[in-house]
Enzyme design. Sequence first.
Site, PDB file in Angstrom:
ATOM      1  N   LYS A 156     -11.843  -2.092   6.558  1.00 61.82           N
ATOM      2  CA  LYS A 156     -11.242  -3.047   7.417  1.00 61.82           C
ATOM      3  C   LYS A 156     -11.331  -2.941   8.749  1.00 61.82           C
ATOM      4  O   LYS A 156     -11.356  -3.562   9.544  1.00 61.82           O
ATOM      5  CB  LYS A 156      -9.535  -2.185   7.524  1.00 61.82           C
ATOM      6  CG  LYS A 156      -8.831  -1.774   6.135  1.00 61.82           C
ATOM      7  CD  LYS A 156      -8.803  -3.276   5.077  1.00 61.82           C
ATOM      8  CE  LYS A 156      -8.501  -3.055   4.039  1.00 61.82           C
ATOM      9  NZ  LYS A 156      -7.540  -2.371   3.579  1.00 61.82           N
ATOM     10  N   TRP A 174       1.034  -1.291   0.278  1.00 56.65           N
ATOM     11  CA  TRP A 174      -0.265   0.079   0.248  1.00 56.65           C
ATOM     12  C   TRP A 174       0.753   1.340  -0.034  1.00 56.65           C
ATOM     13  O   TRP A 174       1.147   2.099  -0.731  1.00 56.65           O
ATOM     14  CB  TRP A 174      -1.211   0.096   1.053  1.00 56.65           C
ATOM     15  CG  TRP A 174      -1.699  -1.397   1.161  1.00 56.65           C
ATOM     16  CD1 TRP A 174      -1.800  -2.031   2.068  1.00 56.65           C
ATOM     17  CD2 TRP A 174      -2.588  -1.608  -0.277  1.00 56.65           C
ATOM     18  NE1 TRP A 174      -3.016  -2.967   2.301  1.00 56.65           N
ATOM     19  CE2 TRP A 174      -3.156  -2.728   0.411  1.00 56.65           C
ATOM     20  CE3 TRP A 174      -3.069  -0.743  -0.848  1.00 56.65           C
ATOM     21  CZ2 TRP A 174      -4.658  -3.245  -0.618  1.00 56.65           C
ATOM     22  CZ3 TRP A 174      -3.910  -0.885  -2.097  1.00 56.65           C
ATOM     23  CH2 TRP A 174      -4.769  -2.781  -1.518  1.00 56.65           C
ATOM     24  N   ASP A 193      -1.164   6.582   6.647  1.00 57.36           N
ATOM     25  CA  ASP A 193      -2.307   5.824   5.814  1.00 57.36           C
ATOM     26  C   ASP A 193      -2.632   4.462   7.634  1.00 57.36           C
ATOM     27  O   ASP A 193      -1.401   4.018   7.492  1.00 57.36           O
ATOM     28  CB  ASP A 193      -2.644   4.995   4.679  1.00 57.36           C
ATOM     29  CG  ASP A 193      -3.102   3.745   4.316  1.00 57.36           C
ATOM     30  OD1 ASP A 193      -3.847   3.677   5.067  1.00 57.36           O
ATOM     31  OD2 ASP A 193      -2.750   3.485   3.536  1.00 57.36           O
TER      32      ASP A 193
HETATM   33  C1  PLP Z   1      -6.754  -2.304   1.970  1.00 58.95           C
HETATM   34  C2  PLP Z   1      -5.668  -0.546   2.110  1.00 58.95           C
HETATM   35  C3  PLP Z   1      -6.207   0.272   1.206  1.00 58.95           C
HETATM   36  C4  PLP Z   1      -6.483   0.335  -0.271  1.00 58.95           C
HETATM   37  O1  PLP Z   1      -8.301  -0.036  -0.092  1.00 58.95           O
HETATM   38  P1  PLP Z   1      -8.781   0.899  -0.707  1.00 58.95           P
HETATM   39  O2  PLP Z   1     -10.469   0.996   0.131  1.00 58.95           O
HETATM   40  O3  PLP Z   1      -9.550  -0.694  -1.262  1.00 58.95           O
HETATM   41  O4  PLP Z   1      -8.676   2.163  -1.519  1.00 58.95           O
HETATM   42  C5  PLP Z   1      -4.909   1.460   1.859  1.00 58.95           C
HETATM   43  N1  PLP Z   1      -4.016   1.267   2.689  1.00 58.95           N
HETATM   44  C6  PLP Z   1      -4.277   0.241   3.122  1.00 58.95           C
HETATM   45  C7  PLP Z   1      -3.425   0.530   4.339  1.00 58.95           C
HETATM   46  C8  PLP Z   1      -4.656  -0.753   2.914  1.00 58.95           C
HETATM   47  O5  PLP Z   1      -5.317  -1.647   4.149  1.00 58.95           O
END
Ligand code: PLP
Length: 360
Positions: free
Chosen positions: A195, A101, A171
Amino acid sequence: MSRVYNFSAGPAVLPESVLKEVAAEMLDYNGTGMSVMEMSHRSSAFQGIIDEAEKDLRDLLSIPDNYKVLFLQGGAHLQFAMVPLNLMKNRVADYIVTGQWAKKAYQEAQKFGKANKIASSEDRTFTYIPDCSDLPISPDADYVYICENNTIYGTKYKELPNTKGKILVSDVSSCFLSEPMDVTKYGIVYGGVQKNIGPAGMVIAIVREDLITEDVLPGTPTMLQYKTHADAGSLYNTPNCFCIYVCGKVFKWLKSLGGLEAMKAMNEEKAAILYNFLDSSNLFKGTVEKKDRSLMNVPFVTGNTDLDAKFVKEAAAAGLVNLKGHRTVGGMRASIYNAMPKAGVEALVAFMKKFEEENA
Ligand SMILES: *Cc1c(COP(=O)(O)O)cnc(C)c1O
């Protein structure tokens, strides 16, 4: 009806009590005679929902007044672009690449300016967090970017990087609300809610007010400016109303359990059950450095891909589902987010013990 223990990395398990409340309100939300999916985002009923969701989130994270809370669409992926579009005044940013990511965010930023990879753990398949105490931060960097919990590889920063005064952007998709966090240490914190918080389709961005300006990169679409959404209270266009509603219920659930300190204690207890077993097992092994282990995502392997596949299949038959590792890593991964009950982790470990005996 029979619920499974769902170890999916995302979209992921939600608290059963929240699902039941949502079900009970499906035909008539609070005397409105309609579901939240059917009501105007300009209605007073919905304004009440979004205001309360924001207030509860602010309480949970002690978000200071000089930070805006934005409910946005486009997933975490759109933040990979929105962050540089809004912050890259000098067109320079530093990225710490600790997994897929962070790498995708780093690659996206290259479209907009000079993105520097100032540290990486790719040399050992992202199984650790690099030492970030004295990195070569670029003097003209507009921000330093991290992915705080690596959903795929199962590592987490236990200490934030020393950004040498630069703005930190993080993030936190897969560790959002899993434990307390000092929002004042960041310029922007954002996470996809699918998540650890709610249904798919929304990102929550917590953005320091002074970073929300009209001074964005030329050509930035209206919808991709933080200011657009901040000025409109996340109601510039139709937001993901239903998702905001469910997230609001999860915030209430977290508060009812005692907030994020209590959640952290529960998450540590759950993770310890699984990690202690992995450390004592002759068959299963954790894949990352112990000091960097995530409380949320726990990858493990047997060392034999056929046996891994057999395990995933038999576990699913026993009601322990979505344990297959990410396609880029293989093996297994148990995501044990806030809503995974301790009984689910205990059931997983009991099953692993049995599998180990049968396949010794
Ligand atoms: C799942 C995830 C993403 C991607 O998320 P989307 O909503 O599908 O764009 C980005 N960063 C992390 C840390 C993730 O776990």
